[in-house]
Design an enzyme around this catalytic site. Structure first.
Site, short mmCIF file in Angstrom:
data_model
loop_
_atom_site.label_atom_id
_atom_site.label_comp_id
_atom_site.label_asym_id
_atom_site.label_seq_id
_atom_site.Cartn_x
_atom_site.Cartn_y
_atom_site.Cartn_z
N ASN A 92 -18.49 12.91 22.26
CA ASN A 92 -18.59 12.16 23.50
C ASN A 92 -17.61 12.65 24.56
OD1 ASN A 92 -18.73 9.59 25.28
ND2 ASN A 92 -16.61 9.63 24.56
N TYR A 166 -22.30 19.03 37.07
CA TYR A 166 -22.26 18.11 35.93
C TYR A 166 -23.57 18.19 35.14
CZ TYR A 166 -22.16 13.45 33.64
OH TYR A 166 -22.19 12.41 32.76
N LYS A 170 -24.49 18.82 30.98
CA LYS A 170 -25.12 17.79 30.16
C LYS A 170 -26.50 18.23 29.66
CE LYS A 170 -21.93 14.80 29.85
NZ LYS A 170 -21.41 14.49 28.51
#
Lengths: 263, 179
Positions: A92, A166, A170
């Site tokens: 995470n 970003y 991801k």
């Protein structure tokens, strides 16, 4: 009363010193897992451990910098030394997310931290955990089952106008999950992603600074709120960590109250 | 008007030879080489990650920035479908393909107000030397079309004025394998 779903299992949760990682660690511990709170700083990890223990759970903190492969390897080795097994690896931890203009973005400042903690670290965690996840899956049914869970984002599917770099970090995690799901299927290991929108400290701080942001997010979300890190996001991680999801692999569960419906 | 095609290999050359446009355009072929598959993740080194994922991804970012700075109105990024399907023994390559594909959406969102369109074309993995016998099947069914597939036509269209209302999209040009 049902037996707890992760009794005797051992899980590592990176970035568990706060936010989504903390919520996942708490939820897995509630169901009987011994949880390794892998945090970059003991100042954040230890309070989570104490909180889990005071609620009757089992946890330890191992200081880990996920951007350094040796640190991830050491975390896994110490987990095995202390507990003798590893069943669930949840990656995470993530660093970065500074808003920027793509045409002016600097590799070192805007990309590298997200690439290292998102992409490289996913591979580090997978590589270090792999032999132990294989061993977990080799246990009799109901006594193990290797699980790799990567925490991605809806932005990894739909792109981002505010933090453009970003999204690719991801997105990479979803591709890694699909690839490893194929590669590790023969061992019985499942690999999945969660794309949460949750009340992490960063988001709650942003809400405090900009109440209109909270209103906008809630307005576009069919369930009308952001997720709770433990009850909402942690419970999805619990499902993916447990035997209930033994035939689910290579998937991404977007856990955002229905805001993103594009899958 | 010439189209700048960045990238190496046979696919980049095919596009360099075949794509023409009436609009200032850039085509970025992701520098992905399927010949360096990793048979087991335990063999993956930091050097592998740097060479297979990090450096090519940084080149994609820089190529997009160059396209923006040279006032390109149409930008097309070409990737294999492996990013969407995943590929056994190709985790870093799949990560690269999907990172590049989703960065297209971010760029489209940021640059759309200036009239710049940014799209992706996903092609058959063989263009990037990805071996389906290693990676696993792309789809559950065989390819729909039996003819040889060339991405020149769809890339040409995305580089043209005719596609001005299309941005942030991925067009899969693989003869109907990945659906």
């Amino acid at each position: 009363m049902n037996a707890r779903r992760l009794e005797n299992r051992v899980a590592i949760v990176t970035g568990a010193g706060q936010g989504v990682g903390e919520g996942i660690a708490r939820r897995l511990a509630q169901e009987g897992a011994t949880v390794v709170v892998a945090a970059r700083r003991a100042e954040t990890g230890e309070p989570v451990v104490e909180s889990i223990r005071s609620a009757g759970g089992q946890a330890v903190c191992i200081v880990t910098d996920v951007s350094v492969s040796e640190s991830v390897d050491a975390c896994v080795a110490e987990t095995i030394r202390q507990f003798g097994r590893l069943d669930v690896m949840v990656h995470n931890a993530f660093m970065g997310g500074i808003p920027h203009k793509l045409e002016k973005a600097q590799i070192d400042k805007h990309w590298t931290p997200m690439s290292r903690t998102g992409v490289w670290a996913s591979l580090f965690c997978a590589r270090a955990a792999m032999p132990h996840l294989i061993a977990s899956s080799a246990r009799p049914k109901g006594e193990g089952g290797g699980r790799l869970i990567l925490i991605t984002s809806p932005s990894g599917v739909e792109g981002s106008a505010n933090i453009p770099l970003y999204s690719p970090a991801k997105a990479a995690q979803r591709a890694i999950a699909k690839s490893l799901a194929r590669e590790w299927g023969e061992f019985g290991i499942t690999v999945n992603c969660i794309g949460p929108v949750a009340g992490s400290p960063a988001l709650l701080t942003a809400f405090d600074r900009n109440p209109a942001l909270q209103q906008a997010i809630e307005a576009r979300t069919p369930l009308g709120r952001v997720g709770d890190i433990t009850d909402d996001i942690g419970s999805v991680a619990l499902f993916l960590a447990s035997d209930d999801s033994s035939f689910v692999t290579g998937q991404t569960i977007i856990c955002d109250g229905g805001s993103f419906l594009g899958l | 008007m010439s189209v700048k095609v960045s990238g190496e290999g046979a696919l980049a050359q095919v596009l360099r030879d075949g794509v023409h446009s009436d609009t200032r355009s850039a085509v970025i072929v992701v520098d992905l080489n399927g010949e360096n598959s990793i048979s087991s993740l335990t063999e993956l080194t930091d050097t592998h990650i740097d060479e297979i994922y990090e450096q090519p991804m940084q080149r994609v970012i820089l190529a997009l920035q160059e396209a923006h700075s040279t006032n390109c109105e149409r930008i097309v990024v070409v990737v294999p479908t492996t990013g969407m399907s995943g590929g056994a023994c190709y985790a870093p390559q799949a990560a690269l393909a999907e990172s590049a594909r989703i960065l297209v959406k971010s760029a489209a969102r940021q640059w759309g107000s200036t009239g710049i369109t940014v799209n992706a074309v996903a092609v058959e993995p063989h263009w990037f030397s990805i071996d389906a016998n290693i990676s696993g099947p792309v789809a559950i069914a065989p390819r729909s079309l039996s003819n040889e597939v060339s991405p020149v036509g769809v890339v040409t269209w995305l580089c043209s004025e005719a596609s001005r209302d299309i941005t942030g999209q991925t067009i899969v040009c693989d003869g109907g394998l990945w659906m």
